[in-house]
Design an enzyme around this catalytic site. Structure first.
Site, short mmCIF file in Angstrom:
data_model
loop_
_atom_site.label_atom_id
_atom_site.label_comp_id
_atom_site.label_asym_id
_atom_site.label_seq_id
_atom_site.Cartn_x
_atom_site.Cartn_y
_atom_site.Cartn_z
CE1 TYR A 61 -73.19 -44.48 57.67
CE2 TYR A 61 -72.25 -42.69 56.38
CZ TYR A 61 -72.46 -44.04 56.59
OH TYR A 61 -71.93 -44.95 55.71
CG ASP A 73 -67.78 -36.99 60.57
OD1 ASP A 73 -67.41 -36.37 59.55
OD2 ASP A 73 -68.21 -38.15 60.55
CE LYS A 112 -70.22 -36.56 52.40
NZ LYS A 112 -70.88 -37.53 51.55
N1 HOZ Z 1 -73.42 -42.05 53.06
C1 HOZ Z 1 -73.78 -41.27 51.94
C2 HOZ Z 1 -75.01 -40.48 52.23
N2 HOZ Z 1 -75.04 -39.84 53.48
C3 HOZ Z 1 -73.99 -42.13 50.75
C4 HOZ Z 1 -73.30 -41.60 49.60
C5 HOZ Z 1 -73.52 -42.31 48.30
O1 HOZ Z 1 -74.30 -43.25 48.19
O2 HOZ Z 1 -72.88 -41.91 47.35
#
Ligand code: HOZ
Length: 430
Positions: free
Chosen positions: A144, A239, A267
């Site tokens: 992802y 990434d 992050k």
């Molecule tokens: N894409 C995030 C989890 N892999 C989601 C983060 C969120 O909902 O804060």
């Protein structure tokens, strides 16, 4: 607003926010429960609006590597706020954070700050295409990279949990140049590079796949990607939105000893504020506007308050390398102890761990590929999640996510977690 419980708040939220949330996984759909609304968090603990305390293994999905509400970060933010919230102009702190990133990450020469991991990836891909003059991209099924159009193809994380790994609304044209390979299978990458000789701008990978649950790179996989990219003149993009400044000061590049051409961050570099960044060599980064023709801009990029939070967190990590020893050690021991408890349980569980990232998969087989990960019993994960939550352990509400440790987690937290895990395994075996 006079709403007190998570149930009441969620009912109200569902009237005005799609699914009651601002990011799908938070809706708890894959575990069939009502999301906990959070009031506050401190150290390794998160508190819901009803005053329940949980040991938090979500850690805001990774940024809170020092634990919640760390005084050093809070004070930096408080100080920054006094000077103003946004100027849309250069500020000293953005230079300092860039200098620090360049110092901490081997091979990183320049960075551009943006507002999220999604934006970092989107921009790095544009840069890769601009610098190589090629259009095609290779990504891995189940990895992802945020929600930009060309990356929402066979994606992991909540896209996968929601059953939409390739989103509707992505124009065919936007995704037609995204080719998908298999994580930990170099031959699948080689085949795509050979079939698209001279056309692939970049191979993008999460060096530790952490959006299909946690799946580490097989020995030689990242090095093999490096070699294949070199042979075919494609750029290698790591990434590191999750792994950056988490596995080691220099992230996965340092941890695995493999150098990427471009790296994306998010992050941790924001300390809890919305920040992303992409970076690489000076030669590549000087393709970015205003130095070069690859355009990318942002009103809130390098926002002074966000920079203050990120800078304080990175400085702390830089000055306290023992944080890495602590969180990586906790990761290994928690995984080992959970694994031991699983040995005597009739419920089949495979525990994967890399550094301070972990995940249990409810499957009798080892999990080293996306196919293995998908073979996990998601219904069992949902039950596991509910049992753990009831026992005060706050986990990702979906199988295809990671467990995050922070420096604030203590030996007592791990003991309490293992007790809850043991009781949960017992409950699941009935
Ligand atoms: N894409 C995030 C989890 N892999 C989601 C983060 C969120 O909902 O804060």
């Amino acid at each position: 607003m006079n709403l007190h419980s998570s149930e009441e708040l969620f009912a109200a939220a569902c009237q005005v926010l799609p699914g009651g949330v601002n990011s799908p996984v938070r809706a708890y759909r894959s575990v069939g429960l009502t999301p906990r609304f959070i009031q506050r968090a401190e150290g390794s603990y998160i508190y819901d609006v009803e005053g329940r305390r949980y040991i938090d293994y979500v850690c805001s999905w990774g940024p809170m590597i020092l634990g919640h509400n760390h005084p050093v970060i809070r004070e930096a933010v408080e100080k920054a706020v006094v000077d103003g919230l946004s100027f849309g102009a250069p500020t000293p702190r953005e230079v300092e954070i860039a200098q620090l990133m360049v110092e901490m990450v081997p091979g990183l020469e320049m960075v551009r700050m943006v507002n999220s991991g999604t934006e970092a990836v989107m921009s790095a891909l544009r840069l890769a295409r601009g610098a190589t003059g090629r259009d095609k991209l290779i990504k891995f099924e189940g990895c992802y990279h945020g929600h930009s159009d060309c990356m929402l193809v066979n994606a992991g994380s909540s896209a996968l949990a929601g059953g939409h790994p390739s989103s509707s609304g992505v124009p065919v044209g936007a995704a037609k140049d995204t080719l998908t390979a298999q994580f930990n299978d170099l031959s699948s990458v080689q085949a795509l590079l050979e079939a698209n000789r001279g056309e692939v701008a970049a191979v993008i990978v999460e060096p530790v796949a952490a959006n299909m649950g946690v799946v580490g790179p097989a020995p030689g996989f990242l090095q093999g990607l490096r070699e294949l990219c070199d042979q075919h003149g494609a750029l290698l993009i790591f990434d590191e939105v999750i792994t950056g400044f988490r596995l080691a000061p220099g992230g996965a590049q340092e941890y695995f000893g493999v150098k990427a051409d471009l790296v994306t961050y998010g992050k941790i570099i924001g300390g809890g504020m919305p920040v992303g960044a992409y970076g690489g060599s000076r030669a590549l980064m000087e393709h970015v506007a205003p130095c070069g023709p690859v355009y990318q801009a942002g009103t809130l990029s390098g926002n002074p308050v966000a920079m203050a939070a990120g800078l304080a967190q990175l400085r702390y990590l830089h000055d306290h390398p023992q944080v890495y020893t602590h969180i990586n050690h906790m990761g290994a021991s928690l995984a080992q102890d959970m694994g031991k408890l699983c040995e005597t349980s009739p419920v089949p569980v495979a525990i994967n761990q890399v550094g301070s990232l972990l995940s249990p998969f409810f499957t009798p087989t080892e999990v080293s590929t996306f196919v293995d990960a998908k073979g996990s019993d998601v219904g069992m994960y949902a039950r596991y999640f509910g049992e753990m939550l009831q026992r005060g352990i706050y986990l990702a509400p979906a199988q295809f996510e990671a467990m995050f440790l922070s420096d604030a987690h203590s030996a007592e937290d791990l003991t309490a977690t293992l007790e809850a895990f043991q009781q949960t395994l017992e409950a699941l075996s009935h």
